[in-house]
Design an enzyme around this catalytic site. Structure first.
Site, PDB file in Angstrom:
ATOM      1  N   ASP A  80       0.808  -1.221   0.000  1.00  0.00           N
ATOM      2  CA  ASP A  80       0.000   0.000   0.000  1.00  0.00           C
ATOM      3  C   ASP A  80       0.836   1.262   0.000  1.00  0.00           C
ATOM      4  O   ASP A  80       0.329   2.355  -0.249  1.00  0.00           O
ATOM      5  CB  ASP A  80      -0.836   0.035   1.293  1.00  0.00           C
ATOM      6  CG  ASP A  80      -2.176  -0.634   1.108  1.00  0.00           C
ATOM      7  OD1 ASP A  80      -2.619  -0.762  -0.036  1.00  0.00           O
ATOM      8  OD2 ASP A  80      -2.764  -1.036   2.121  1.00  0.00           O
TER       9      ASP A  80
HETATM   10  C1  BGC Z   1      -2.664  -3.774   4.673  1.00  0.00           C
HETATM   11  C2  BGC Z   1      -2.469  -4.672   3.481  1.00  0.00           C
HETATM   12  C3  BGC Z   1      -1.197  -4.339   2.756  1.00  0.00           C
HETATM   13  C4  BGC Z   1      -0.030  -4.335   3.715  1.00  0.00           C
HETATM   14  C5  BGC Z   1       1.251  -3.897   3.044  1.00  0.00           C
HETATM   15  C6  BGC Z   1      -1.435  -3.785   5.535  1.00  0.00           C
HETATM   16  O1  BGC Z   1      -1.575  -2.845   6.536  1.00  0.00           O
HETATM   17  O2  BGC Z   1      -3.771  -4.222   5.403  1.00  0.00           O
HETATM   18  O3  BGC Z   1      -3.563  -4.557   2.609  1.00  0.00           O
HETATM   19  O4  BGC Z   1      -1.008  -5.302   1.760  1.00  0.00           O
HETATM   20  O5  BGC Z   1      -0.291  -3.451   4.787  1.00  0.00           O
HETATM   21  O6  BGC Z   1       1.262  -2.565   2.687  1.00  0.00           O
END
Ligand code: BGC
Length: 810
Positions: free
Chosen positions: A483
């Site tokens: 993200d």
């Molecule tokens: C989110 C995921 C994401 C991960 C890496 C997490 O906090 O829930 O959707 O893939 O972070 O960024």
């Protein structure tokens, strides 16, 4: 250093000091009513949605930490203490907190008085039960005062924590002997209230927080408890609480038990009232009646324990390594169920007020619980797919209560569509239920746009027909799994959301990670096409997959590892030409899991590079070298200090990808080494460094570039649970559902010489005995099924076989 120990016979973790480095919590409830409970009795309860229907108040980010919970004050001969130590923090003569499957038990003592509290949410009901037992272990009579305490939340947790000009006026309760009803806002639009009762005559009650605590005091020294007399004050506005005073006289050796119930009651609109402003209590009375004796509470507790024993019996392992067994048989599967229930909403790090269900998160969580609750997995798939847009893209999040897409965060996370294929394909491999593909499922929650689920998967895959970049790799959009890799964001204004700033569809920035997914889940989609007679489509899909494979092994290959991405200027990210962030973990895991570069030797090279550049004693970090400064073209990833979160933290979620990748190339020792590094049971001994619960995975462990290397954060609600269980159960232990049956193909360390796995699968029970006297890491030499030798590693599925005996020799 440890703060407790596992008790595998009871499937519990026993915490022996209340002063754990961080609150160590457990979850109660597995249907609609949920509670968080810490090792000091902290936590809160909610019905279905932690934001909108919260029953009790909790204070996040407060001091001392873990502020508010279900508390019992025991006053014996002038000394006041709590079985969970907080909030009075009176030193106890003995203390233990047993976190079990769906329940928590405190057992403590002070001055020859023993107390135990058993907290659980019964199956089929919307309440938390606290059974409190006191026993006089001394040699003279004891006259004891007991005060219970909970603080009600005015339902909407966000409003409750912010809109004081209104909500200090709205609080209302009703009282009956031994029962307190919290009915704030029931007079207008709500048709639910909370009930708090105890099954014994009370000496008094309190419902107004300030009266109970006293001005400028806290739950650590309530005035009412100090004075020893409840006030019977009826709350009017301010902060309603529930507190009962009980009096017990215990002879030496004598004990007494009470059952406290905190419940959620909903009335049909037309049955709201008994009289003007008198709530209809019929359903509450019925609920209290169900638990009005200790025997009834014990029966409900037993039913809960049976539920968990049955559920977790679906995949069990017997082998010499106790730590491995306890993770596989108990804690990892348990955490998968918790992520099913909570998604990323309510933990001690997720406030329950923020994000709802993630499209990507929930699809991945499914991989970990589909074998346990396939029916619920089916429902979940339909819910998720219903939030997909017609072009195959998706709302990134949806609300659990309404099940509709969340406009605030919107769409544009280009990995999302492919996770839908991942989840659906896992469901069908588990159940053999192809009929799900014919289910009519809305797009964008609009019934008039409904199409069969298969069409949703088709659009997921075909989404990329128009979403490829200059290198023929998949476009990243707002972000992919990571993200925080925001290649189309360019945010330079404080407070702007990295996730929603900038265009959601940059035409240049590409993700090699999504390309790896495209190959892996594109192939799984083609398998589904073949199994449903869509052979032409399968061929087309495989041809597109082959093109992507080529793009990954050319533009996506950096010489020693897979490139991470290309940014909006088509510069590589995660390449040796970069100054920082030269190598990332994600594409190495995903591409090799997809089988990319295995034959060409690229896979092994990539995994060797991971070992050389990213591995540490506490796990594999996400990237190296970390970003030391903010990169406008990369976004949030470079906003974190080096070593934390996505900027070179040990992001536990993608460690299992590397472990699975190692099994793809047959390196069982290395796969297991990686598995153990982040596995809670194996890190229990360093609880003082790790600090989070030693029985649950955390999202992140600080990487080697951080000051607090090895310290975990964000325990419980993480895709790590599902992926580590997928890794250990399907790839290391190697019992893996296939569309046509069950594969047995372990890739284990050469030190595991023998193991037995019992696997429930589509109505049969497979008892799989693996003999590895040869000390091999991968490769089945011989396999018999009910005494008959079979070729290869796939046991073709046949229905109604009862127990199937499998003997596999490595
Ligand atoms: C989110 C995921 C994401 C991960 C890496 C997490 O906090 O829930 O959707 O893939 O972070 O960024």
């Amino acid at each position: 250093m440890k703060y407790g120990h596992f008790d595998d016979s009871k499937k519990e973790y026993v915490i022996t000091s209340p002063k754990t480095p961080l609150p160590w919590i457990n979850y109660l409830g597995c249907e609609s009513f949920f509670s968080l409970i810490s090792n000091t009795g902290g936590g809160y309860s909610f019905y279905k949605d932690a934001k909108l229907l919260r029953l009790t108040r909790y204070r996040y980010n407060n001091v001392p930490y873990d502020n508010n919970g279900r508390y019992f004050y025991i006053k014996d001969n002038g000394v006041t203490w709590n079985p969970g130590w907080q909030p009075t923090q009176t030193e106890l003569d003995s203390y233990s907190c047993r976190h079990g499957l769906g329940y928590t038990i405190f057992e403590s003592s002070k001055n020859d008085l023993a107390a135990s509290v058993t907290a659980f949410v019964p199956i089929g009901d919307n309440c938390e039960i606290n059974k409190l037992t006191l026993k006089n272990n001394g040699s003279s009579d004891k006259n004891i005062d007991i005060f219970s305490y909970i603080e009600f939340c005015l339902w909407n947790a966000v409003d409750d924590a912010s809109n004081f000009q209104r909500n200090l006026n709205t609080g209302e309760v009703e009282i009956e002997p031994g029962v307190i009803y919290h009915k704030t806002e029931y007079r207008e639009r709500r048709n639910h209230y909370a009930v708090y009762g105890v099954n014994a005559p009370v000496a008094g009650f309190d419902t107004d927080r300030e009266t109970f605590l006293g001005a400028y005091r806290s739950p650590s020294d309530p005035e009412v408890v100090e004075k020893g007399a409840a006030t019977n004050k009826v709350a009017s506005g301010w902060s309603p609480i529930g507190s009962f005073q009980l009096k017990a006289t215990l002879k030496p050796g004598e004990e007494v038990s009470y059952v406290f119930v905190l419940g959620y009651i909903e009335n049909p609109k037309e049955e709201k009232w008994e009289a003007l402003n008198v709530i209809n209590k019929k359903r509450a009375h019925e609920m209290l009646e169900r638990y009005n004796t200790t025997e009834k509470a014990d029966v409900a507790f037993k039913a809960l324990c049976d539920y968990w024993t049955n559920l977790l019996g679906k995949y069990t392992l017997e082998t010499e390594d106790d730590k491995l067994c306890r993770m596989v048989n108990i804690w990892n599967q348990y955490q998968c169920m918790v992520t099913f229930n909570m998604s990323r909403s309510a933990s001690y790090y997720e406030s329950g007020m923020g994000r709802g269900m993630g499209f990507r998160d929930s699809s991945q969580d499914l991989l970990g619980f589909v074998h346990l609750i396939p029916d619920k997995a089916r429902e979940r798939i339909i819910d998720i797919a219903s939030t997909q847009f017609e072009d195959g893209s998706a709302y990134h999040q949806y609300q659990p209560l309404t099940k509709t897409g969340n406009m605030d965060i919107g769409s544009g996370f280009n990995d999302d569509p492919l996770w839908l294929i991942a989840g659906t394909s896992a469901y069908i491999r588990e159940t053999g239920d192809f009929s799900i593909l014919d289910e009519m499922v809305p797009f964008d929650n609009k019934v008039e746009l409904a199409k069969p689920l298969m069409e949703h998967l088709r659009r997921s895959f075909n989404f990329f027909d128009n979403a490829k970049g200059p290198h023929k790799l998949t476009l990243i959009g707002r972000a992919d799994w990571n993200d925080c890799l925001n290649l189309n964001c360019f945010s330079d204004t404080p407070g702007e959301s990295f996730q929603t700033t900038g265009p959601s569809e940059g035409p240049v920035a590409e993700s090699v990670f999504i390309a790896g997914m495209y190959v892996k889940y594109g192939n799984e989609y083609a398998d589904l096409c073949e199994h449903t007679g869509l052979n032409d489509e399968a061929k087309e899909v495989r041809a597109k997959v082959a093109e992507m494979y080529k793009a990954v092994t050319t533009a996506g290959w950096d010489g020693e590892w897979f490139v991470r991405a290309y940014d909006a200027n088509s510069n590589p990210v995660g390449s040796k030409v970069c100054e920082e962030g030269q190598i990332f973990i994600e594409p190495q895991g995903m591409c090799v899991m997809a089988g990319i570069g295995v034959e060409e030797g690229l896979a092994q090279k990539a995994l060797d590079s991971v070992k050389e550049r990213l591995d540490t004693k506490y796990g594999i970090v996400l990237l190296q070298p970390p970003y030391q400064r903010y990169h406008l073209e990369l976004g949030e990833i470079s906003s974190y200090p080096p070593g934390y979160k996505e900027n070179a933290g040990i992001f536990c979620h993608n460690n299992p990808w590397i472990s699975i990748a190692e099994t793809v190339i047959g390196r069982g020792n290395r796969a297991f080494e990686i598995y153990k590094k982040t596995c809670p049971a194996y890190t229990e001994d360093i609880s003082d460094i790790h600090r989070a619960e030693p029985y649950a995975y955390a999202q992140m462990i600080a990487g080697k570039d951080a000051a607090n290397f090895g310290e975990a954060k964000n325990s419980w609600l993480t895709g790590t649970a599902a992926w580590t269980f997928t890794n250990v159960s399907q790839h290391i232990l190697g019992v893996r559902p296939h569309l046509d049956g069950l594969i047995v193909d372990p890739c284990i360390p050469d030190t595991i010489k023998e193991m037995t796995i019992t696997r429930h699968f589509r109505g049969n029970i497979y008892k799989i005995h693996v003999n590895n006297a040869a000390g091999s890491q991968k490769g089945i030499k011989k396999m018999t099924v009910n005494g008959k030798e079979i070729e290869g590693t796939l046991i073709p599925f046949e229905a109604n076989q009862g127990t199937v005996e499998v003997e596999a020799v490595m």
